[in-house]
Write a protein that holds these residues in place. Structure first.
Motif, PDB file in Angstrom:
ATOM      1  N   GLU A 222      -6.262   8.023  -2.109  1.00  0.00           N
ATOM      2  CA  GLU A 222      -6.766   8.641  -0.887  1.00  0.00           C
ATOM      3  C   GLU A 222      -7.877   7.797  -0.267  1.00  0.00           C
ATOM      4  OE1 GLU A 222      -6.039  11.371   0.944  1.00  0.00           O
ATOM      5  OE2 GLU A 222      -4.232  11.672  -0.255  1.00  0.00           O
ATOM      6  N   GLY A 225      -6.093   3.743  -0.072  1.00  0.00           N
ATOM      7  CA  GLY A 225      -4.706   3.535   0.335  1.00  0.00           C
ATOM      8  C   GLY A 225      -3.872   2.956  -0.794  1.00  0.00           C
ATOM      9  N   ASP A 227      -0.042   0.588  -1.610  1.00  0.00           N
ATOM     10  CA  ASP A 227       1.197  -0.049  -1.187  1.00  0.00           C
ATOM     11  C   ASP A 227       2.374   0.719  -1.762  1.00  0.00           C
ATOM     12  OD1 ASP A 227       0.026  -1.938   0.336  1.00  0.00           O
ATOM     13  OD2 ASP A 227       0.388  -3.637  -1.012  1.00  0.00           O
ATOM     14  N   ALA A 228       3.521   0.489  -1.218  1.00  0.00           N
ATOM     15  CA  ALA A 228       4.731   1.151  -1.709  1.00  0.00           C
ATOM     16  C   ALA A 228       4.945   0.806  -3.175  1.00  0.00           C
ATOM     17  CB  ALA A 228       5.937   0.725  -0.879  1.00  0.00           C
ATOM     18  N   ALA A 234       5.062   6.988  -4.573  1.00  0.00           N
ATOM     19  CA  ALA A 234       4.582   6.212  -3.426  1.00  0.00           C
ATOM     20  C   ALA A 234       5.746   5.421  -2.858  1.00  0.00           C
ATOM     21  CB  ALA A 234       3.443   5.284  -3.848  1.00  0.00           C
ATOM     22  N   LYS A 236       6.315   4.597   0.273  1.00  0.00           N
ATOM     23  CA  LYS A 236       5.954   3.670   1.342  1.00  0.00           C
ATOM     24  C   LYS A 236       4.448   3.462   1.347  1.00  0.00           C
ATOM     25  CE  LYS A 236       5.775   7.369   4.794  1.00  0.00           C
ATOM     26  NZ  LYS A 236       6.266   7.833   6.122  1.00  0.00           N
ATOM     27  N   ALA A 237       4.025   2.394   2.001  1.00  0.00           N
ATOM     28  CA  ALA A 237       2.592   2.077   2.047  1.00  0.00           C
ATOM     29  C   ALA A 237       1.851   3.173   2.827  1.00  0.00           C
ATOM     30  CB  ALA A 237       2.378   0.726   2.706  1.00  0.00           C
ATOM     31  N   ARG A 238       0.656   3.451   2.407  1.00  0.00           N
ATOM     32  CA  ARG A 238      -0.144   4.459   3.104  1.00  0.00           C
ATOM     33  C   ARG A 238      -1.571   3.966   3.293  1.00  0.00           C
ATOM     34  NH1 ARG A 238      -1.349   9.619  -0.612  1.00  0.00           N
ATOM     35  NH2 ARG A 238      -2.739   9.935   1.179  1.00  0.00           N
ATOM     36  N   GLU A 239      -2.156   4.379   4.399  1.00  0.00           N
ATOM     37  CA  GLU A 239      -3.523   4.014   4.743  1.00  0.00           C
ATOM     38  C   GLU A 239      -4.494   4.945   4.020  1.00  0.00           C
ATOM     39  OE1 GLU A 239      -5.264   2.985   9.005  1.00  0.00           O
ATOM     40  OE2 GLU A 239      -5.159   5.151   8.699  1.00  0.00           O
ATOM     41  N   GLY A 240      -5.587   4.394   3.536  1.00  0.00           N
ATOM     42  CA  GLY A 240      -6.602   5.191   2.869  1.00  0.00           C
ATOM     43  C   GLY A 240      -7.683   5.649   3.844  1.00  0.00           C
ATOM     44  N   LYS A 241      -8.584   6.470   3.331  1.00  0.00           N
ATOM     45  CA  LYS A 241      -9.638   7.024   4.177  1.00  0.00           C
ATOM     46  C   LYS A 241     -10.585   5.959   4.710  1.00  0.00           C
ATOM     47  CE  LYS A 241      -8.281  11.289   3.589  1.00  0.00           C
ATOM     48  NZ  LYS A 241      -7.572  12.009   4.681  1.00  0.00           N
ATOM     49  N   ARG A 277      -5.979  -2.085  -1.407  1.00  0.00           N
ATOM     50  CA  ARG A 277      -5.147  -0.906  -1.636  1.00  0.00           C
ATOM     51  C   ARG A 277      -4.625  -0.933  -3.064  1.00  0.00           C
ATOM     52  NH1 ARG A 277      -1.060  -0.538   3.574  1.00  0.00           N
ATOM     53  NH2 ARG A 277      -2.571   0.269   5.107  1.00  0.00           N
TER      54      ARG A 277
END
Length: 449
Positions: A222, A225, A227-228, A234, A236-241, A277
């Motif tokens: 969180e 972020g 990576d996939a 997980a 797909k890649a996700r952006e962190g706070k 990430r």
């Protein structure tokens, strides 16, 4: 030395009062007519007025005294006025008491009783003036704060909260981490929002992460972020706070719940602005103002080895301690009113019950109590019973006890202890003189001789 203005056309009466007051280190000035008395009031400070009710020969109606009292009340609304009357019918004097007169005595007066009443009224007047000046000063400071900063609709009245708000606004423009400490429900997130709104990055994002609401294994993802494929699920890649808050503010609530591995990475971001990430080797750069909050004892956690000392000092450059609601009693009723549904009001008994409660759940508990009361109350005015507070009557002060349940014996006992001096009895009960007279009239209690 206190000063009493005596307004009486009978020189012998005025001199007798002057001598009596001087024996008790109370100064006096004399006026023989209403006009002269009003002129003296306009020219010098006075602590109390003792006024006659008739000034013309063969006049016993009291109309001149009534007119004088109303003029004094209009020009000096906070000045205590004692009525001196030789009437055998005192109904009009009682009406004036209800209109705001401090007390009345019949001629010839009892010296001890008069001095006791005068002393009490002077002390009450001085205390009221000091309170009035303090409230005026606090209102002025409150307006200045509201006009100078964006307080995000914050509702407050207590000086303890004003101290926190002033410090929050003072540090808002400094690009340094801030730690907000305080019990659950005290409003830490609202303070963080105020800091953001008055900072240099006010136009940037304000991102919130509650570290206590996520499993420990997901907090790092969180924050930074992923990576996939970085962890199970997980896809797909996700952006962190931190990325989401770039150019703005990141508010980390319940920072004490951050696991040690996440604490180490957070420390690095605070020092360098860089992170990776989860599952990635590519370093990312952000510029984020971090505000953290906790209800935990972080120094104790440091001693226990569950919180990094270096991170604590990095987060704790500025600490704002939010007092619990029980330590901010002047905030309770204004906050409660702000939570009312349209068309709903609080009765005096309900406000008394709110003030008597300890509020272990702080503002959050207060809000929930009012929301429930608005839904369940049958009338537009919410009563004490509608609040559903446990043992609401047990901790009330004598004044609030009278408001909730008028007690004939309680009032009579207070009047007896005060030797019939209503102002003194009212002060003991925590009531205004007018409120005590209303209760006496309702309960059929005659004023003691």
């Amino acid at each position: 030395m206190s000063t009493v203005l005596i307004i009486d056309d009978n020189a012998a009466v005025a001199i007798a009062l002057e001598v009596l007051l001087s024996l008790h280190d109370i100064g006096a000035i004399k006026a023989a007519s209403p006009e002269q008395g009003l002129a003296l009031l306009a020219s010098q400070p006075v602590d109390l007025v003792i006024q006659d009710m008739n000034f013309s020969l063969e006049t016993t109606s009291g109309e001149e005294g009534i007119a004088l009292f109303r003029q004094i009340r209009a020009r000096h609304p906070d000045l205590p006025v004692m009525l001196l009357t030789a009437w055998t019918q005192l109904d009009a004097a009682v009406d004036l008491i209800k209109a705001g007169a401090a007390d009345y005595l019949a001629k010839p007066w009892n010296d001890a009783r008069l001095i006791a009443s005068v002393t009490n009224l002077i002390e009450l007047g001085q205390a009221n003036r000091a309170l009035h000046e303090r409230l005026q000063r606090e209102r002025r400071h409150k307006r200045e704060l509201e006009n100078s900063f964006d307080l995000r609709g914050m509702v407050w009245q207590d000086a303890a909260m004003e101290t926190v708000l002033r410090l929050a606004c003072q540090v808002a423009r400094a690009d340094v981490p801030v730690l907000i400490s305080g019990a659950n429900g005290t409003g830490k997130e609202r303070i963080a929002a105020i800091i953001q709104a008055n900072s240099h990055v006010a136009q940037g994002p304000f991102v919130i992460l509650n570290c206590g609401a996520l499993p420990a294994e997901l907090i790092e993802a969180e924050l930074f972020g992923a990576d996939a494929g970085a962890y199970t699920g997980a896809g797909k890649a996700r952006e962190g706070k931190f990325e989401a808050a770039d150019g703005g503010t990141l508010f980390l609530d319940e920072i004490g719940n951050l696991p040690l591995a996440g604490q180490m990475k957070l420390l690095r971001v605070l020092e360098t602005g860089r992170f990776e990430r989860l599952g990635s080797n590519r370093e990312r750069q952000v510029k984020v103002r971090v505000i953290s909050a906790t209800n935990a004892d972080l120094p104790a956690m440091i001693r226990a080895g569950t919180f990094r000392e270096d991170l604590f000092y990095r987060l704790n450059l500025i600490e704002l301690r939010l007092p619990p609601l029980s330590a901010r009693p002047d905030d309770i009723v204004p906050l409660a009113r702000s939570f009312l549904a349209p068309g709903k009001t609080l009765s005096a008994a309900a406000e008394a019950a709110l003030l008597s409660h300890g509020w272990p759940g702080n503002v959050r508990e207060l809000k929930n109590v009012l929301l429930r009361a608005c839904l369940l109350a049958a009338n537009s005015a919410i009563g004490a019973a509608d609040l559903g507070l446990p043992a609401a009557r047990l901790a009330v002060t004598p004044a609030l006890a009278v408001d909730l349940e008028p007690d004939r014996a309680l009032l009579q006992a207070a009047l007896a202890r005060a030797n019939g001096i209503v102002a003194q009895a009212a002060a003991e009960l925590g009531l205004s003189r007018q409120a005590l007279y209303r209760r006496m009239e309702r309960l059929g209690i005659d004023r003691p001789a």
